[in-house]
Design a protein around this motif. Structure first.
Motif, PDB file in Angstrom:
ATOM      1  N   UNK A 289       0.867  -1.180   0.000  1.00 44.22           N
ATOM      2  CA  UNK A 289       0.000   0.000   0.000  1.00 44.22           C
ATOM      3  C   UNK A 289       0.897   1.221   0.000  1.00 44.22           C
ATOM      4  N   UNK A 290       0.322   2.352  -0.316  1.00 49.87           N
ATOM      5  CA  UNK A 290       1.060   3.612  -0.393  1.00 49.87           C
ATOM      6  C   UNK A 290       0.420   4.613   0.553  1.00 49.87           C
ATOM      7  N   UNK A 291       1.256   5.472   1.132  1.00 53.62           N
ATOM      8  CA  UNK A 291       0.755   6.535   1.999  1.00 53.62           C
ATOM      9  C   UNK A 291       1.225   7.855   1.395  1.00 53.62           C
ATOM     10  N   UNK A 292       0.286   8.735   1.112  1.00 54.25           N
ATOM     11  CA  UNK A 292       0.553  10.037   0.503  1.00 54.25           C
ATOM     12  C   UNK A 292       0.783  11.062   1.616  1.00 54.25           C
ATOM     13  N   UNK A 293       1.951  11.729   1.586  1.00 55.84           N
ATOM     14  CA  UNK A 293       2.273  12.738   2.596  1.00 55.84           C
ATOM     15  C   UNK A 293       2.466  14.085   1.910  1.00 55.84           C
TER      16      UNK A 293
ATOM     17  N   UNK B 209       5.597  13.214  -0.627  1.00 59.64           N
ATOM     18  CA  UNK B 209       6.296  11.975  -0.310  1.00 59.64           C
ATOM     19  C   UNK B 209       5.271  10.857  -0.435  1.00 59.64           C
ATOM     20  N   UNK B 210       5.694   9.774  -1.044  1.00 64.06           N
ATOM     21  CA  UNK B 210       4.827   8.605  -1.158  1.00 64.06           C
ATOM     22  C   UNK B 210       5.530   7.468  -0.423  1.00 64.06           C
ATOM     23  N   UNK B 211       4.983   7.096   0.717  1.00 62.05           N
ATOM     24  CA  UNK B 211       5.555   6.004   1.501  1.00 62.05           C
ATOM     25  C   UNK B 211       5.187   4.682   0.842  1.00 62.05           C
ATOM     26  N   UNK B 212       6.190   3.819   0.712  1.00 63.74           N
ATOM     27  CA  UNK B 212       5.999   2.495   0.135  1.00 63.74           C
ATOM     28  C   UNK B 212       5.928   1.507   1.292  1.00 63.74           C
ATOM     29  N   UNK B 213       4.818   0.821   1.415  1.00 67.75           N
ATOM     30  CA  UNK B 213       4.599  -0.085   2.532  1.00 67.75           C
ATOM     31  C   UNK B 213       4.420  -1.510   2.015  1.00 67.75           C
ATOM     32  N   UNK B 214       5.256  -2.405   2.505  1.00 67.59           N
ATOM     33  CA  UNK B 214       5.065  -3.823   2.253  1.00 67.59           C
ATOM     34  C   UNK B 214       4.029  -4.305   3.252  1.00 67.59           C
ATOM     35  N   UNK B 215       2.946  -4.838   2.730  1.00 70.15           N
ATOM     36  CA  UNK B 215       1.823  -5.247   3.572  1.00 70.15           C
ATOM     37  C   UNK B 215       1.492  -6.708   3.262  1.00 70.15           C
ATOM     38  N   UNK B 216       2.307  -7.627   3.810  1.00 68.27           N
ATOM     39  CA  UNK B 216       2.163  -9.040   3.448  1.00 68.27           C
ATOM     40  C   UNK B 216       0.802  -9.625   3.828  1.00 68.27           C
ATOM     41  N   UNK B 217       0.362 -10.532   2.985  1.00 68.68           N
ATOM     42  CA  UNK B 217      -0.910 -11.217   3.174  1.00 68.68           C
ATOM     43  C   UNK B 217      -0.638 -12.685   3.515  1.00 68.68           C
TER      44      UNK B 217
ATOM     45  N   UNK C 122       9.119 -12.718   1.596  1.00 64.79           N
ATOM     46  CA  UNK C 122      10.154 -12.007   0.838  1.00 64.79           C
ATOM     47  C   UNK C 122       9.666 -11.695  -0.582  1.00 64.79           C
ATOM     48  N   UNK C 123       8.877 -12.603  -1.169  1.00 65.97           N
ATOM     49  CA  UNK C 123       8.361 -12.375  -2.515  1.00 65.97           C
ATOM     50  C   UNK C 123       7.321 -11.255  -2.508  1.00 65.97           C
ATOM     51  N   UNK C 124       6.548 -11.205  -1.451  1.00 63.11           N
ATOM     52  CA  UNK C 124       5.556 -10.141  -1.331  1.00 63.11           C
ATOM     53  C   UNK C 124       6.233  -8.782  -1.163  1.00 63.11           C
ATOM     54  N   UNK C 125       7.338  -8.749  -0.417  1.00 63.98           N
ATOM     55  CA  UNK C 125       8.087  -7.503  -0.275  1.00 63.98           C
ATOM     56  C   UNK C 125       8.691  -7.086  -1.618  1.00 63.98           C
ATOM     57  N   UNK C 126       9.108  -8.066  -2.414  1.00 62.61           N
ATOM     58  CA  UNK C 126       9.636  -7.765  -3.747  1.00 62.61           C
ATOM     59  C   UNK C 126       8.557  -7.136  -4.625  1.00 62.61           C
ATOM     60  N   UNK C 127       7.318  -7.575  -4.482  1.00 65.01           N
ATOM     61  CA  UNK C 127       6.207  -6.980  -5.237  1.00 65.01           C
ATOM     62  C   UNK C 127       6.056  -5.507  -4.852  1.00 65.01           C
ATOM     63  N   UNK C 128       6.095  -5.210  -3.560  1.00 68.05           N
ATOM     64  CA  UNK C 128       5.987  -3.821  -3.104  1.00 68.05           C
ATOM     65  C   UNK C 128       7.123  -2.975  -3.671  1.00 68.05           C
ATOM     66  N   UNK C 129       8.323  -3.548  -3.706  1.00 67.18           N
ATOM     67  CA  UNK C 129       9.466  -2.834  -4.299  1.00 67.18           C
ATOM     68  C   UNK C 129       9.240  -2.598  -5.785  1.00 67.18           C
ATOM     69  N   UNK C 130       8.674  -3.586  -6.455  1.00 66.77           N
ATOM     70  CA  UNK C 130       8.377  -3.432  -7.877  1.00 66.77           C
ATOM     71  C   UNK C 130       7.372  -2.322  -8.138  1.00 66.77           C
ATOM     72  N   UNK C 131       6.373  -2.216  -7.290  1.00 69.46           N
ATOM     73  CA  UNK C 131       5.395  -1.134  -7.414  1.00 69.46           C
ATOM     74  C   UNK C 131       6.092   0.212  -7.252  1.00 69.46           C
TER      75      UNK C 131
END
Length: 179
Positions: A47-51, A81-89, A97-106
């Motif tokens: 998810x992303x947080x808009x600041x 600022x757009x915070x990049x949040x890894x939010x594993x399911x 780790x793969x889910x965190x890689x998806x967040x990095x890809x976004x």
């Protein structure tokens, strides 16, 4: 419209930006496009947080608490600022780790899209990214991890100085041993 190859070749980090920033309405289609990264079983583990505005001051205070220094002015370096949040399911198929890689890809795809749209972008991190104070300021759950922020603003009136050359692909693309 440029190609993905041209966008990747032209990308650079803008350490200094102006006070202009994309509006939320301009940002939404870019976020929708960035969300199309490869995502095994389509978990959307990010998810992303808009600041904007005073949000950046609150983040500076949280960074100050995390570092033991006074409030940080670092979040004031860009108007958005757009915070990049890894939010594993929960998943029996997709490790965290793969889910965190998806967040990095976004995050990376969004930075390319913002750059292509004419905005100055830099992905910033720091030792305080995983601190409790900064996590609390972003409203993170216990399972979520902050990966950093995209600092976004207008591009200053100057050439793309500091543009770095691409990598030598022969140095990084190898064959499997024994091939």
């Amino acid at each position: 419209m440029s190609s993905a190859l041209e966008a990747a070749r032209g990308r650079r980090s803008w350490s200094k930006v102006t006070e202009e920033a994309p509006t939320r309405e301009e940002l939404l289609p870019l976020v929708a496009a960035a969300g199309r990264v490869a995502d095994h079983t389509r978990l959307m583990p990010w998810r992303l947080v808009e600041l904007r505005g005073d949000d950046r001051l609150r983040l500076g205070e949280a960074i100050g608490r995390a570092t033991g220094d006074g409030p940080s002015t670092k979040p004031l370096r860009a108007p958005l600022l757009i915070a990049i949040v890894s939010s594993p399911r929960p998943s029996g198929k997709v490790p965290e780790w793969e889910q965190e890689a998806v967040a990095s890809g976004v995050a990376h795809t969004l930075s390319l899209l913002l750059d292509e749209a004419g905005w100055g972008v830099m992905w910033r991190t720091g030792g305080f990214v995983r601190s409790a104070a900064v996590a609390e300021a972003h409203g993170l759950t216990r399972r979520e991890k902050l990966l950093g922020w995209l600092y976004v603003g207008g591009r200053p009136d100057r050439d793309r100085e500091g543009f770095r050359a691409g990598v030598d692909p022969d140095r990084v693309l190898t064959r499997m041993p024994g091939a």
